[in-house]
Design a protein around this motif. Structure first.
Motif, PDB file in Angstrom:
ATOM      1  N   ALA A  55      40.839  -2.658  16.016  1.00  0.00           N
ATOM      2  CA  ALA A  55      39.966  -3.101  14.926  1.00  0.00           C
ATOM      3  C   ALA A  55      40.741  -3.700  13.755  1.00  0.00           C
ATOM      4  N   ASP A  56      42.043  -3.567  13.775  1.00  0.00           N
ATOM      5  CA  ASP A  56      42.912  -4.108  12.720  1.00  0.00           C
ATOM      6  C   ASP A  56      43.784  -5.186  13.359  1.00  0.00           C
ATOM      7  N   HIS A  57      43.377  -6.432  13.222  1.00  0.00           N
ATOM      8  CA  HIS A  57      44.045  -7.510  13.954  1.00  0.00           C
ATOM      9  C   HIS A  57      45.527  -7.604  13.605  1.00  0.00           C
ATOM     10  N   ASP A  58      45.882  -7.402  12.350  1.00  0.00           N
ATOM     11  CA  ASP A  58      47.294  -7.484  11.960  1.00  0.00           C
ATOM     12  C   ASP A  58      48.108  -6.365  12.607  1.00  0.00           C
ATOM     13  N   ALA A  59      47.550  -5.160  12.615  1.00  0.00           N
ATOM     14  CA  ALA A  59      48.251  -4.035  13.233  1.00  0.00           C
ATOM     15  C   ALA A  59      48.381  -4.263  14.736  1.00  0.00           C
ATOM     16  N   PHE A  60      47.321  -4.766  15.352  1.00  0.00           N
ATOM     17  CA  PHE A  60      47.346  -5.059  16.780  1.00  0.00           C
ATOM     18  C   PHE A  60      48.392  -6.127  17.091  1.00  0.00           C
ATOM     19  N   ARG A  61      48.432  -7.181  16.293  1.00  0.00           N
ATOM     20  CA  ARG A  61      49.401  -8.261  16.515  1.00  0.00           C
ATOM     21  C   ARG A  61      50.828  -7.743  16.385  1.00  0.00           C
ATOM     22  N   ARG A  62      51.079  -6.873  15.405  1.00  0.00           N
ATOM     23  CA  ARG A  62      52.421  -6.302  15.251  1.00  0.00           C
ATOM     24  C   ARG A  62      52.805  -5.458  16.465  1.00  0.00           C
ATOM     25  N   GLN A  63      51.831  -4.717  16.975  1.00  0.00           N
ATOM     26  CA  GLN A  63      52.112  -3.886  18.147  1.00  0.00           C
ATOM     27  C   GLN A  63      52.427  -4.737  19.368  1.00  0.00           C
ATOM     28  N   VAL A  64      51.664  -5.805  19.548  1.00  0.00           N
ATOM     29  CA  VAL A  64      51.911  -6.710  20.670  1.00  0.00           C
ATOM     30  C   VAL A  64      53.279  -7.376  20.527  1.00  0.00           C
ATOM     31  N   ASP A  65      53.627  -7.782  19.325  1.00  0.00           N
ATOM     32  CA  ASP A  65      54.948  -8.392  19.095  1.00  0.00           C
ATOM     33  C   ASP A  65      56.070  -7.430  19.454  1.00  0.00           C
ATOM     34  N   ALA A  66      55.911  -6.158  19.098  1.00  0.00           N
ATOM     35  CA  ALA A  66      56.935  -5.160  19.416  1.00  0.00           C
ATOM     36  C   ALA A  66      57.057  -4.965  20.923  1.00  0.00           C
ATOM     37  N   LEU A  67      55.919  -4.951  21.606  1.00  0.00           N
ATOM     38  CA  LEU A  67      55.950  -4.809  23.060  1.00  0.00           C
ATOM     39  C   LEU A  67      56.559  -6.041  23.726  1.00  0.00           C
ATOM     40  N   GLU A  68      56.261  -7.214  23.178  1.00  0.00           N
ATOM     41  CA  GLU A  68      56.835  -8.445  23.739  1.00  0.00           C
ATOM     42  C   GLU A  68      58.358  -8.463  23.597  1.00  0.00           C
ATOM     43  N   ASN A  88      59.906  -1.638  37.456  1.00  0.00           N
ATOM     44  CA  ASN A  88      58.655  -1.928  36.754  1.00  0.00           C
ATOM     45  C   ASN A  88      58.318  -0.786  35.806  1.00  0.00           C
ATOM     46  N   ILE A  89      58.330  -1.076  34.518  1.00  0.00           N
ATOM     47  CA  ILE A  89      58.098  -0.069  33.488  1.00  0.00           C
ATOM     48  C   ILE A  89      56.746  -0.338  32.843  1.00  0.00           C
ATOM     49  N   GLY A  90      55.876   0.663  32.853  1.00  0.00           N
ATOM     50  CA  GLY A  90      54.512   0.431  32.406  1.00  0.00           C
ATOM     51  C   GLY A  90      54.099   1.249  31.201  1.00  0.00           C
ATOM     52  N   LEU A  91      53.071   0.730  30.528  1.00  0.00           N
ATOM     53  CA  LEU A  91      52.424   1.416  29.413  1.00  0.00           C
ATOM     54  C   LEU A  91      50.945   1.567  29.745  1.00  0.00           C
ATOM     55  N   GLY A  92      50.405   2.777  29.526  1.00  0.00           N
ATOM     56  CA  GLY A  92      49.010   3.033  29.857  1.00  0.00           C
ATOM     57  C   GLY A  92      48.019   2.387  28.919  1.00  0.00           C
ATOM     58  N   GLY A  93      48.461   1.952  27.733  1.00  0.00           N
ATOM     59  CA  GLY A  93      47.579   1.282  26.789  1.00  0.00           C
ATOM     60  C   GLY A  93      48.027   1.515  25.360  1.00  0.00           C
ATOM     61  N   ILE A  94      47.663   0.603  24.489  1.00  0.00           N
ATOM     62  CA  ILE A  94      47.985   0.729  23.064  1.00  0.00           C
ATOM     63  C   ILE A  94      47.158   1.857  22.447  1.00  0.00           C
ATOM     64  N   THR A  95      47.821   2.691  21.679  1.00  0.00           N
ATOM     65  CA  THR A  95      47.136   3.742  20.930  1.00  0.00           C
ATOM     66  C   THR A  95      47.598   3.700  19.477  1.00  0.00           C
ATOM     67  N   PRO A  96      46.768   4.203  18.532  1.00  0.00           N
ATOM     68  CA  PRO A  96      45.401   4.678  18.738  1.00  0.00           C
ATOM     69  C   PRO A  96      44.429   3.526  18.944  1.00  0.00           C
TER      70      PRO A  96
END
Length: 258
Positions: free
Chosen positions: A99-112, A86-94
């Protein structure tokens, strides 16, 4: 019920191999059955040595986001050294990412994508939320977006941050059903903080049983939803004089009440 500890709670006591070993041995005496490695630099060979010498299981980690998305294969190899799947991440930063939905979506896609690669190799990726993920963008919270738009990402449900985020803890365990095998048990208490004119009532971390969380109901619901690992976490225990005593109180509560 077996109980674990997120070592972030005692991060002041685990900054080198000798201290990590001593802390784990003391924590086992307090009643902890397994551990999450977090709060100190990630050194897989050191963790493997301590795991063997202390006869201790490390069942989850928190590692840097960059390594998760850019060094996934090597990260899996390192976790194999101490038998952790089980490999974990403490949370998305920064935090500004939310507040930037496109940046957040890209980060989630990379994690997925990283989570999918882990899944194909017998590992599971766990995302640990705080209250930030209840920031709303495009009509839904960041956490709801992650739940609804990913499949390989699993979640470390954190009882304190769910409460602090203003949502129903049991409802969100249901939302993450089958994908929240790891849970942080963290109590939530209201105390007076500050001095003089600045004195006010505010939430604070606390040993299990000192606050307002209904852990019997939470644990029952979490098990119903597929939880396998329950890690006590008290973020401020490392800042208090008797760090080990703080987390020992939570272990004693869990042994008696859960």
């Amino acid at each position: 019920m077996k109980i674990g500890l997120n070592l972030f709670s005692v991060r002041n006591l685990i900054q080198n191999e000798k201290d990590l070993l001593n802390a784990v041995l003391e924590l086992k005496k307090s009643g902890y059955d397994y551990f999450q490695y977090s709060g100190a630099p990630f050194d897989a060979q050191m963790i493997a040595r301590v795991s063997k010498e202390a006869d201790a299981s490390f069942c989850l980690t928190h590692v840097p986001m960059q390594r998760i998305v850019e060094d996934t294969d090597r990260l899996m190899e390192e976790h194999d050294l101490f038998g952790c799947k089980n490999i974990g991440l403490g949370g998305i930063t920064p935090k500004e990412t939310f507040a930037d939905h496109d940046a957040f979506r890209r980060q989630v896609d990379a994690l997925e994508k990283a989570a999918e690669r882990m899944q194909r190799n017998g590992f599971t990726f766990f995302y640990h939320h705080h209250h930030f993920e209840f920031f709303k963008s495009c009509g839904q919270t960041a956490l709801d977006y992650m739940i609804e738009n990913t499949r390989a990402i699993h979640f470390t449900a954190d009882t304190y941050w769910l409460q602090y985020g203003g949502v129903n803890v049991l409802e969100y365990l249901d939302k993450m059903k089958g994908r929240a095998e790891c849970v942080h048990l963290k109590d939530y208490i209201i105390v007076y903080r500050g001095e003089g004119a600045d004195r006010d009532l505010a939430p604070k971390f606390a040993p299990l049983g000192d606050g307002v969380m209904n852990f019997k109901a939470i644990v029952a619901k979490a098990k119903e939803c597929g939880a396998k690992y329950f890690f006590v976490e008290q973020d401020d225990a490392a800042d208090l004089p008797d760090t080990l005593g703080q987390v020992a109180r939570s272990a004693a509560y869990a042994a008696k009440e859960l």
